[in-house]
Write a protein that holds these residues in place. Sequence first.
Motif, PDB file in Angstrom:
ATOM      1  N   HIS A  92      -3.979  -9.236  10.857  1.00  0.00           N
ATOM      2  CA  HIS A  92      -4.402  -8.258   9.844  1.00  0.00           C
ATOM      3  C   HIS A  92      -3.912  -6.877  10.280  1.00  0.00           C
ATOM      4  N   ILE A  93      -3.061  -6.264   9.460  1.00  0.00           N
ATOM      5  CA  ILE A  93      -2.489  -4.952   9.770  1.00  0.00           C
ATOM      6  C   ILE A  93      -3.094  -3.905   8.839  1.00  0.00           C
ATOM      7  N   VAL A  94      -3.494  -2.786   9.418  1.00  0.00           N
ATOM      8  CA  VAL A  94      -4.041  -1.655   8.668  1.00  0.00           C
ATOM      9  C   VAL A  94      -3.135  -0.454   8.880  1.00  0.00           C
ATOM     10  N   THR A  95      -2.795   0.256   7.802  1.00  0.00           N
ATOM     11  CA  THR A  95      -2.165   1.566   7.927  1.00  0.00           C
ATOM     12  C   THR A  95      -2.969   2.559   7.108  1.00  0.00           C
ATOM     13  N   TRP A  96      -3.234   3.720   7.727  1.00  0.00           N
ATOM     14  CA  TRP A  96      -4.119   4.693   7.064  1.00  0.00           C
ATOM     15  C   TRP A  96      -3.825   6.085   7.604  1.00  0.00           C
ATOM     16  N   ASN A  97      -3.444   6.977   6.696  1.00  0.00           N
ATOM     17  CA  ASN A  97      -3.376   8.393   7.026  1.00  0.00           C
ATOM     18  C   ASN A  97      -4.774   8.957   6.825  1.00  0.00           C
ATOM     19  N   VAL A  98      -5.453   9.273   7.927  1.00  0.00           N
ATOM     20  CA  VAL A  98      -6.879   9.627   7.858  1.00  0.00           C
ATOM     21  C   VAL A  98      -7.116  11.121   7.686  1.00  0.00           C
TER      22      VAL A  98
ATOM     23  N   LYS B 268      -2.374   0.404  -6.923  1.00  0.00           N
ATOM     24  CA  LYS B 268      -2.069   1.792  -7.273  1.00  0.00           C
ATOM     25  C   LYS B 268      -1.336   2.500  -6.133  1.00  0.00           C
ATOM     26  N   PRO B 269      -0.446   3.427  -6.464  1.00  0.00           N
ATOM     27  CA  PRO B 269       0.090   4.291  -5.414  1.00  0.00           C
ATOM     28  C   PRO B 269      -1.051   4.935  -4.626  1.00  0.00           C
ATOM     29  N   THR B 270      -0.881   5.037  -3.328  1.00  0.00           N
ATOM     30  CA  THR B 270      -1.998   5.382  -2.436  1.00  0.00           C
ATOM     31  C   THR B 270      -2.076   6.863  -2.093  1.00  0.00           C
TER      32      THR B 270
ATOM     33  N   ASN C 269      -1.904 -11.447   1.794  1.00  0.00           N
ATOM     34  CA  ASN C 269      -2.623 -10.434   1.018  1.00  0.00           C
ATOM     35  C   ASN C 269      -2.036  -9.068   1.326  1.00  0.00           C
ATOM     36  N   TYR C 270      -1.772  -8.266   0.297  1.00  0.00           N
ATOM     37  CA  TYR C 270      -1.216  -6.925   0.469  1.00  0.00           C
ATOM     38  C   TYR C 270      -1.904  -6.024  -0.542  1.00  0.00           C
ATOM     39  N   VAL C 271      -2.852  -5.218  -0.071  1.00  0.00           N
ATOM     40  CA  VAL C 271      -3.715  -4.469  -0.986  1.00  0.00           C
ATOM     41  C   VAL C 271      -4.010  -3.076  -0.437  1.00  0.00           C
ATOM     42  N   SER C 272      -4.455  -2.203  -1.342  1.00  0.00           N
ATOM     43  CA  SER C 272      -5.021  -0.915  -0.942  1.00  0.00           C
ATOM     44  C   SER C 272      -6.537  -1.013  -1.070  1.00  0.00           C
ATOM     45  N   HIS C 273      -7.218  -0.034  -0.481  1.00  0.00           N
ATOM     46  CA  HIS C 273      -8.686  -0.046  -0.472  1.00  0.00           C
ATOM     47  C   HIS C 273      -9.172   1.277  -1.064  1.00  0.00           C
TER      48      HIS C 273
ATOM     49  N   HIS D 100      -5.183   9.981   1.296  1.00  0.00           N
ATOM     50  CA  HIS D 100      -4.481   8.691   1.239  1.00  0.00           C
ATOM     51  C   HIS D 100      -5.511   7.566   1.196  1.00  0.00           C
ATOM     52  N   LYS D 101      -5.193   6.483   0.510  1.00  0.00           N
ATOM     53  CA  LYS D 101      -6.000   5.266   0.571  1.00  0.00           C
ATOM     54  C   LYS D 101      -5.389   4.319   1.610  1.00  0.00           C
ATOM     55  N   PRO D 102      -6.208   3.666   2.409  1.00  0.00           N
ATOM     56  CA  PRO D 102      -5.656   2.725   3.398  1.00  0.00           C
ATOM     57  C   PRO D 102      -5.044   1.504   2.717  1.00  0.00           C
ATOM     58  N   VAL D 103      -4.072   0.930   3.402  1.00  0.00           N
ATOM     59  CA  VAL D 103      -3.383  -0.274   2.928  1.00  0.00           C
ATOM     60  C   VAL D 103      -3.479  -1.331   4.024  1.00  0.00           C
ATOM     61  N   THR D 104      -3.727  -2.577   3.630  1.00  0.00           N
ATOM     62  CA  THR D 104      -3.786  -3.666   4.606  1.00  0.00           C
ATOM     63  C   THR D 104      -2.877  -4.810   4.185  1.00  0.00           C
ATOM     64  N   GLY D 105      -2.346  -5.485   5.178  1.00  0.00           N
ATOM     65  CA  GLY D 105      -1.570  -6.700   4.963  1.00  0.00           C
ATOM     66  C   GLY D 105      -2.121  -7.800   5.845  1.00  0.00           C
ATOM     67  N   THR D 106      -2.461  -8.932   5.248  1.00  0.00           N
ATOM     68  CA  THR D 106      -2.952 -10.081   6.004  1.00  0.00           C
ATOM     69  C   THR D 106      -1.838 -11.121   6.059  1.00  0.00           C
ATOM     70  N   PHE D 107      -1.485 -11.535   7.263  1.00  0.00           N
ATOM     71  CA  PHE D 107      -0.339 -12.415   7.469  1.00  0.00           C
ATOM     72  C   PHE D 107      -0.758 -13.708   8.162  1.00  0.00           C
TER      73      PHE D 107
END
Length: 540
Positions: A94-100, A320-322, A377-381, A389-396
């Motif tokens: 599970h990968i998370v990317t987030w500009n906090v 949606k664009p994040t 799974n490839y989604v924003s939260h 920014h909204k965080p984005v995750t990818g489940t592989f």
Amino acid sequence: MASFSSEDAFQDSAALSLHDLESLHNFRSRSASFSSTGSSGRLQLRQRVAQLMACVEDISSDDEIHEEVSRTLDEAFLIWGKKLKEKWQEFRLHIVTWNVGTASPPPDVTSLLQLDSLGPTMDMYVIGLQEVNSRITNFLSDLAFDDPWSIFFMTVLSPLGYIKLSSVRMQGLLLLVFVKHVHLPFIRDIHTHYTRTGLYGYWGNKGGVTIRMSLYGHTICFMNCHLPAHMENTEQRLDDFEKILEMQFEGENIPSTLDHDVLFWFGDLNFRIADYGIHFVRESINNKRYNLLWEKDQLNMAKKKEAFLQEFIEGPLQFKPTYKFDLYSDVYDTSEKKRKPAWTDRILWRVKNLCQHASKEGEFSEEEQTISVTLNNYVSHMSYGISDHKPVTGTFGLELKPLLSDPLVTLNPEGEWSADHDVLISYSAVPEFPSSAWDWIGLFKVAFRHVNDYVTYAWVEDDEISSNKDSKQVYMSAAEIPDMGGEFLLCYYSNNLQSIVGISQPFQIQPNRTLIEKDLTQEENSWMQKPDNLESHDEF
């Protein structure tokens, strides 16, 4: 190899249509007999395949036979593929990317980490953050101690059986890797790196931070990037990413970034939606017609032109664009600047070898692809609003053939453990293990956070008490064992490999009996010395 004349080929194709098709159609039962006969069965199968290839030109004009052969071969390849993967392992990532945006951690990350998912739990979490608070006072404090985000994620994940395997920080860029305990002995050669690209490479507000490792013998690399902002800086973003890709890890025999079996690239990549005006973009988003915007996404356009990007894969942008949102809302920028929405936050990956290679002489190579990557799974939260920014995750799902099956070191506690007496640890190592006088065995609570979160430790050489060709024993002093007891485990740390190479099963340490008896005596004496007011109390 014997050659085939056209007459021979015709006779073989006729025989194939009458007999071999029926035999091929019953491939399942035949494959069992081939496996039982070993190499002779494999040779026979190769001869039959060669025979079939010689007949292809003649049977291709007969559509009915051609379709039957193709259908039967498809079934054969399907069975063969399943057979190859019987011993493969599925590894959930599970990968998370987030500009906090310099914010503090939110109250809850259950949905972000899919902790409420009904499916199988993750084997590894990789968390890439950008714009972590890096004001000078915060940054200096974080150099001496774990930063608030690292502490936050360790607090969430360690009770669930995950350890912080590695981390790397460059000003506002932070990359964290958490993994389940069971995988620790099979993760080796962990290295980190960072690349500055801000102010022509002298400042780390932009750039990339990277962690690489060997996972069950496969080389994996994770790269968290923050690339230059603004619509007009596409070329600068691409140049910076190329520079980050060129970085080299310190150490011997470590592959370059692109030579890893799998490379994950993610972060605030800052690519924008070109050409279209803000009203068209927002209208497309409101109508959930995201596909209208894909062709003008700068990263999608660059992937078609730039050779070094063409092997990177990304899931469909069905969210949606994040960027950019008003804080604590799902409303796009209402400030005077009114930034155009964009998919700035992305997760991509690259697999070094995606297909099998045939050998020079046209025979099938026995070398097979040993790792594959599937995006589940490839989604924003949208519920997280601490940043613009909204965080984005990818489940592989990583399907891999383990190239390592045994840990380098196996260890276990000897007998019953308690703080009443010294205790013993027994361990053994494989012959090729590069041991060192600086290796140590740590005693950890089951929910330990990272490799330095030990209760106590023993040096494997200084504290050794016995040794033979099969195993060795080291001791720990009773004074170092926790008086209150509880559930613990042992880990062997290799100084040469800079990682945990062996881990025991969890075990119980009994409380210190002397201390318990002392506490009970004190409690009894305290109770006896209390004023005797129970009788007066009972009179009411």
